[in-house]
Design an enzyme around this catalytic site. Structure first.
Site, PDB file in Angstrom:
ATOM      1  N   ARG A  40      -2.635  -5.574  64.189  1.00 49.55           N
ATOM      2  CA  ARG A  40      -3.895  -4.957  63.805  1.00 49.55           C
ATOM      3  C   ARG A  40      -4.972  -5.265  64.848  1.00 49.55           C
ATOM      4  O   ARG A  40      -4.956  -6.304  65.502  1.00 49.55           O
ATOM      5  CB  ARG A  40      -4.328  -5.459  62.420  1.00 49.55           C
ATOM      6  CG  ARG A  40      -3.538  -4.836  61.289  1.00 49.55           C
ATOM      7  CD  ARG A  40      -3.630  -3.330  61.282  1.00 49.55           C
ATOM      8  NE  ARG A  40      -4.928  -2.872  60.848  1.00 49.55           N
ATOM      9  CZ  ARG A  40      -5.208  -2.467  59.615  1.00 49.55           C
ATOM     10  NH1 ARG A  40      -4.252  -2.443  58.692  1.00 49.55           N
ATOM     11  NH2 ARG A  40      -6.426  -2.076  59.276  1.00 49.55           N
ATOM     12  N   LYS A  43      -7.931 -11.455  67.105  1.00 47.88           N
ATOM     13  CA  LYS A  43      -6.665 -11.281  67.817  1.00 47.88           C
ATOM     14  C   LYS A  43      -6.899 -11.007  69.310  1.00 47.88           C
ATOM     15  O   LYS A  43      -5.975 -11.050  70.110  1.00 47.88           O
ATOM     16  CB  LYS A  43      -5.847 -10.160  67.185  1.00 47.88           C
ATOM     17  CG  LYS A  43      -5.348 -10.493  65.767  1.00 47.88           C
ATOM     18  CD  LYS A  43      -4.534  -9.340  65.175  1.00 47.88           C
ATOM     19  CE  LYS A  43      -4.070  -9.583  63.757  1.00 47.88           C
ATOM     20  NZ  LYS A  43      -2.804 -10.338  63.675  1.00 47.88           N
TER      21      LYS A  43
HETATM   22  C1  LIG Z   1       5.224  -7.654  62.150  1.00 48.16           C
HETATM   23  C2  LIG Z   1       4.206  -6.599  61.955  1.00 48.16           C
HETATM   24  C3  LIG Z   1       2.854  -6.923  61.922  1.00 48.16           C
HETATM   25  C4  LIG Z   1       2.344  -8.343  62.104  1.00 48.16           C
HETATM   26  O1  LIG Z   1       1.983  -8.545  63.449  1.00 48.16           O
HETATM   27  P1  LIG Z   1       1.155  -9.836  63.892  1.00 48.16           P
HETATM   28  O2  LIG Z   1       1.107  -9.723  65.358  1.00 48.16           O
HETATM   29  O3  LIG Z   1       1.926 -11.021  63.436  1.00 48.16           O
HETATM   30  O4  LIG Z   1      -0.176  -9.717  63.262  1.00 48.16           O
HETATM   31  C5  LIG Z   1       1.933  -5.914  61.747  1.00 48.16           C
HETATM   32  N1  LIG Z   1       2.322  -4.631  61.612  1.00 48.16           N
HETATM   33  C6  LIG Z   1       3.617  -4.282  61.650  1.00 48.16           C
HETATM   34  C7  LIG Z   1       3.980  -2.850  61.511  1.00 48.16           C
HETATM   35  C8  LIG Z   1       4.599  -5.251  61.816  1.00 48.16           C
HETATM   36  O5  LIG Z   1       5.884  -4.882  61.835  1.00 48.16           O
END
Ligand SMILES: *Cc1c(COP(=O)(O)O)cnc(C)c1O
Length: 801
Positions: free
Chosen positions: A535, A540
């Site tokens: 996101r 982030k």
């Molecule tokens: C794994 C996943 C996330 C989580 O991502 P992070 O980098 O850990 O925030 C978010 N969206 C999707 C579609 C995912 O598969």
């Protein structure tokens, strides 16, 4: 299950005929998918029935995993894999002259979640079934999933995700299991003939909760569990009662859309209604199920574990109390003892703005009986704890305070277990966010590091790598992912290292083909594929990554003859529609992409692609192609992260801050196999305590940084006048809340090292291999096994070696 190809093809042709009354060659991929889905569901029906029957017969303890989001991704291939018929079916379809991949792509990707939280819930469903554990999911069947993202002139535009347009082949509607959920009205307690006080309700708005069940097939074990998603409908009396359009809409609205923000708690009444709706319906159906085979409440907590995934389902606590008090005439003490023994809670964030709190007035108006119960929980908490811990601590931690219902506190008080999702995160919960409650209930707190479903993220998403690994070490790792560790024996096997590089090249080409087709951008597949997918959020720090792109661009412009290692920067990220700043970052990156990709003097050395509409399916395409995994959150802000694990298991090297599970990844794979940099959580907390962070100092001391940040406002990047200024100001005028400037120099140094190291193919692949080999410990199978042993106290069958 066993399935002969000939039987499958006959069944499939019959299914097509029965459903569409045409010949196979006249059907679309979508029709083929739908027919196939129905057929697979039928193949799995025996397992599904048998599984529920056997749980009842054995009187197994059931786990109910409550989550307001489930982000399962497409289910066709994972069902085929888990049922052990993937090869039979794909070969059967091929022999019928059909394109299996195209059929898979016709499946809509249910976007019933925002990101990590929902994806975690889906990975855990897969693991519970694969471990042979009696695990059920409980959530909401949103009519529209997370918005579909498109870019117009570089800006994010949100379109509705009409994922149910052609129905959902995997679900079973069970109207006979529906329950009524009550909202609003008045409630008072009236003494009954037997002397008991029972609530009387007046003028409530009743909503019918209809469950839609989806089978969750376990891996090669004939177990199929249930994910139950609730949909809001008019109550059955609708035929006799007049409902105005407004009332009908109010009911429809409850399960119409997923809230598209995963980091800011929306204090809106509709969200609270969603939360109570699925908490109440789920709890009612659990109690009803329990009483099919039990006559007293005595064994309830021994037979039922309810898990609260983040605070959204916290109302299961007062809802179970309500059912026990009002419908089963329990005493308060008995009801409370059962409830706390049944409930457990996972916290997912330390960010204040993500902690849910509801204004008491809103809460009381919408849920009058539940509010009475929360008031009583609050009253008893204060009476019991004040003499021991004093007024201040108790005021700070009580469920009610500052005119609000504080969901996280209610969740801790009403559960027997509270866990964080990575060791650092759990420590920060104890030290900071929930410090007072930790003093009161130290025994409740524990850590359960997140995990991922390797079968989806490696076996299915990366077939070439899977084949190579299978060839080297066999297939035991499919059910015991820690066995990937045996790959490390081959770290000096140069032939194997080159094979790994070939696999990566294949995956990069596949992604490049997609980007060519969808975005008309040609990628250099020998470049470093530098990936940041998650996101879009300030913490982030996609912005830090963007600054690096500007640096690389300027470097090439300044030194056109310099020998640079080519890069492709790949982003995937949705911004919450109301998150202005995040949308500005998207615009800036897209503007940068336009500038860089269309500059003939840059050529193949540098490309930037922001792939629209990131979701599970795109993740499955991007992750296997990544060389670098950007995990660059401000230390202390990312509770765990899971894309870091997915990328690791696909051989990407992490470029990471010491945050969340990055710390554990670095520990598992060895620091020499990752690129870590930046402030630690202690450093960040140090700045907070002293209050002495000055972003300006980092800027003043670094001429290169001045030029790069300056380029946001000097028209070098066309079309970002307002966005550039906004971001510039966030860094310098508003003192850079997320320490981008503090970490810049260290980040850039590691990026330069990456550019250098990438040229040594064998050394690089050796480190990639170290990541793959160490990644098994992050399998959700182990995470779920720890939940089962430490928190839920439920047995499971699969033996993890
Ligand atoms: C794994 C996943 C996330 C989580 O991502 P992070 O980098 O850990 O925030 C978010 N969206 C999707 C579609 C995912 O598969």
């Amino acid at each position: 299950m066993k399935l002969k190809e000939a039987k499958f093809t006959t069944d499939f042709i019959n299914e097509i005929k029965a459903m569409y009354a045409v010949d196979l060659k006249e059907t679309s991929s979508l029709e083929q998918f739908i027919a196939l889905g129905h057929l697979i569901k039928r193949y799995d029906a025996d397992n599904w029935t048998r599984t529920s029957k056997s749980y009842r017969k054995n009187d197994d303890k059931q786990v109910y995993y409550f989550s307001i989001e489930f982000l399962p991704g497409r289910l066709l291939q994972s069902n085929l894999l888990n049922l052990d018929i993937l090869d039979t079916v794909s070969s059967g379809l091929k022999n019928l002259g059909l394109d299996f991949e195209k059929i898979c792509e016709a499946e809509p990707d249910p976007g019933l979640g925002n990101g990590g939280l929902g994806r975690l819930a889906a990975c855990y469903m897969d693991s519970m079934a694969s471990l042979g554990m009696a695990g059920n999911g409980n959530g909401i069947r949103y009519r529209y999933g997370l918005f579909k993202q498109v870019f117009m002139n570089g800006y994010q535009v949100e379109l509705p995700d009409d994922w149910l347009r052609n129905g959902n082949v995997w679900e079973v509607r069970r109207e006979n299991r529906a329950c009524l959920v009550r909202f609003g009205g008045h409630v008072w307690l009236q003494e009954q003939e037997d002397g008991a006080l029972r609530p009387v309700y007046d003028h409530t708005d009743d909503v019918l909760a209809v469950p839609y069940d989806i089978g969750m097939a376990g891996y090669h074990n004939d177990v199929t569990n249930t994910l139950r998603l609730w949909s809001a409908e008019l109550p059955p009396s609708a035929d006799q009662t007049y409902y105005s359009q407004q009332q009908r809409d109010n009911i429809d609205d409850i399960t119409k859309v997923l809230y598209p923000d995963d980091s800011n708690a929306e204090g809106r009444s509709l969200r609270l209604r969603q939360e109570y709706f699925f908490s109440s319906a789920g709890m009612q159906s659990i109690v009803r199920h329990y009483f099919l085979d039990h006559t007293s409440l005595k064994y309830f907590a021994q037979k039922v574990a309810v898990h609260i995934n983040d605070t959204h389902p916290t109302l299961v606590i007062p809802e179970l109390m309500r059912i026990l008090l009002d419908e089963y005439d329990c005493s308060w003490d008995t009801a409370w003892q059962i409830t706390a023994a049944t409930m457990s809670y996972t916290n997912h964030t330390i960010m204040q703005e993500a902690l849910e709190k509801w204004p008491i007035d809103m809460f009381k108006g919408l849920l009058p009986r539940i509010y009475q119960i929360v008031e009583e929980i609050d009253r008893r908490y204060r009476v019991e704890k004040t003499p021991i811990f004093g007024d201040n601590v108790v005021d700070r931690t009580a469920p009610l305070g500052d005119g609000q219902v504080r969901m996280a506190y209610l969740a801790v008080i009403g559960s027997h277990s509270v866990n964080g999702v990575a060791p650092l995160h759990t420590e920060l919960l104890k030290k900071d966010v929930l410090a007072d409650l930790y003093r009161i209930y130290p025994e409740k707190f524990n850590n359960k590091t997140n995990g991922i479903a390797d079968r989806r993220w490696l076996e299915l998403a990366n077939r070439p790598l899977t084949k190579l690994i299978d060839h080297k070490i066999g297939t035991d790792w499919h059910s015991n992912p820690k066995q990937l560790q045996t790959l490390s024996a081959f770290e000096n096997d140069t032939e194997f290292l080159h094979q790994l590089a070939e696999v990566k090249a294949i995956n990069k080409q596949k992604l490049a083909d997609y980007v060519q087709e969808k975005m008309n951008i040609t990628l250099n597949t020998s470049a470093i594929f530098d990936v940041q997918i998650k996101r879009l959020h300030a913490y982030k720090r996609q912005l830090l990554h963007a600054l690096e792109i500007i640096r690389e661009y300027l470097d090439i412009k300044d030194h056109p003859k310099k020998d640079v290692t080519p890069r492709v920067h790949i982003f995937g990220a949705k911004a919450a529609p109301s998150y202005h700043y995040a949308k500005s970052v998207i615009k800036v990156i897209n503007a940068l992409a336009d500038l860089v990709n269309n500059d003939p003097t840059i050529g193949d050395k540098l490309k930037v692609v922001f792939i629209p509409n990131y979701g599970v399916s795109l993740g499955e395409l991007i992750i296997p192609a990544a060389d670098i995994s950007e995990q660059i959150s401000t230390a202390s802000k990312e509770a765990s992260g899971t894309s870091n694990m997915k990328l690791m298991t696909n051989g990407a090297l992490s470029l990471a801050t010491m945050d969340g599970a990055n710390i554990d990844i670095v520990k598992a794979a060895g620091a020499e196999n990752e690129y870590t940099f930046g402030l630690t959580a202690d450093d960040v907390y140090g700045y907070y305590h002293r209050g002495d962070y000055r972003a300006r100092t980092f800027y003043d001391d670094n001429p290169e940084l001045q030029r790069i940040v300056g380029s946001l406002i000097d028209n070098m990047i066309p079309g970002i006048t307002t966005e550039g200024h906004e971001i510039y100001d966030s860094l310098l005028q508003y003192n850079d809340e997320y320490f981008v400037l503090a970490d810049y120099a260290a980040y850039v140094a590691k990026q330069e090292k990456i550019s250098h190291d990438f040229n040594d193919v064998e050394a690089w692949q050796k480190r990639s291999l170290a990541n793959i080999a160490a990644s098994g410990t992050f399998s959700a199978d182990y995470a779920v096994a720890r939940y089962a042993e430490d928190i839920w106290q439920v047995p499971y069958n699969r033996i993890l070696k």
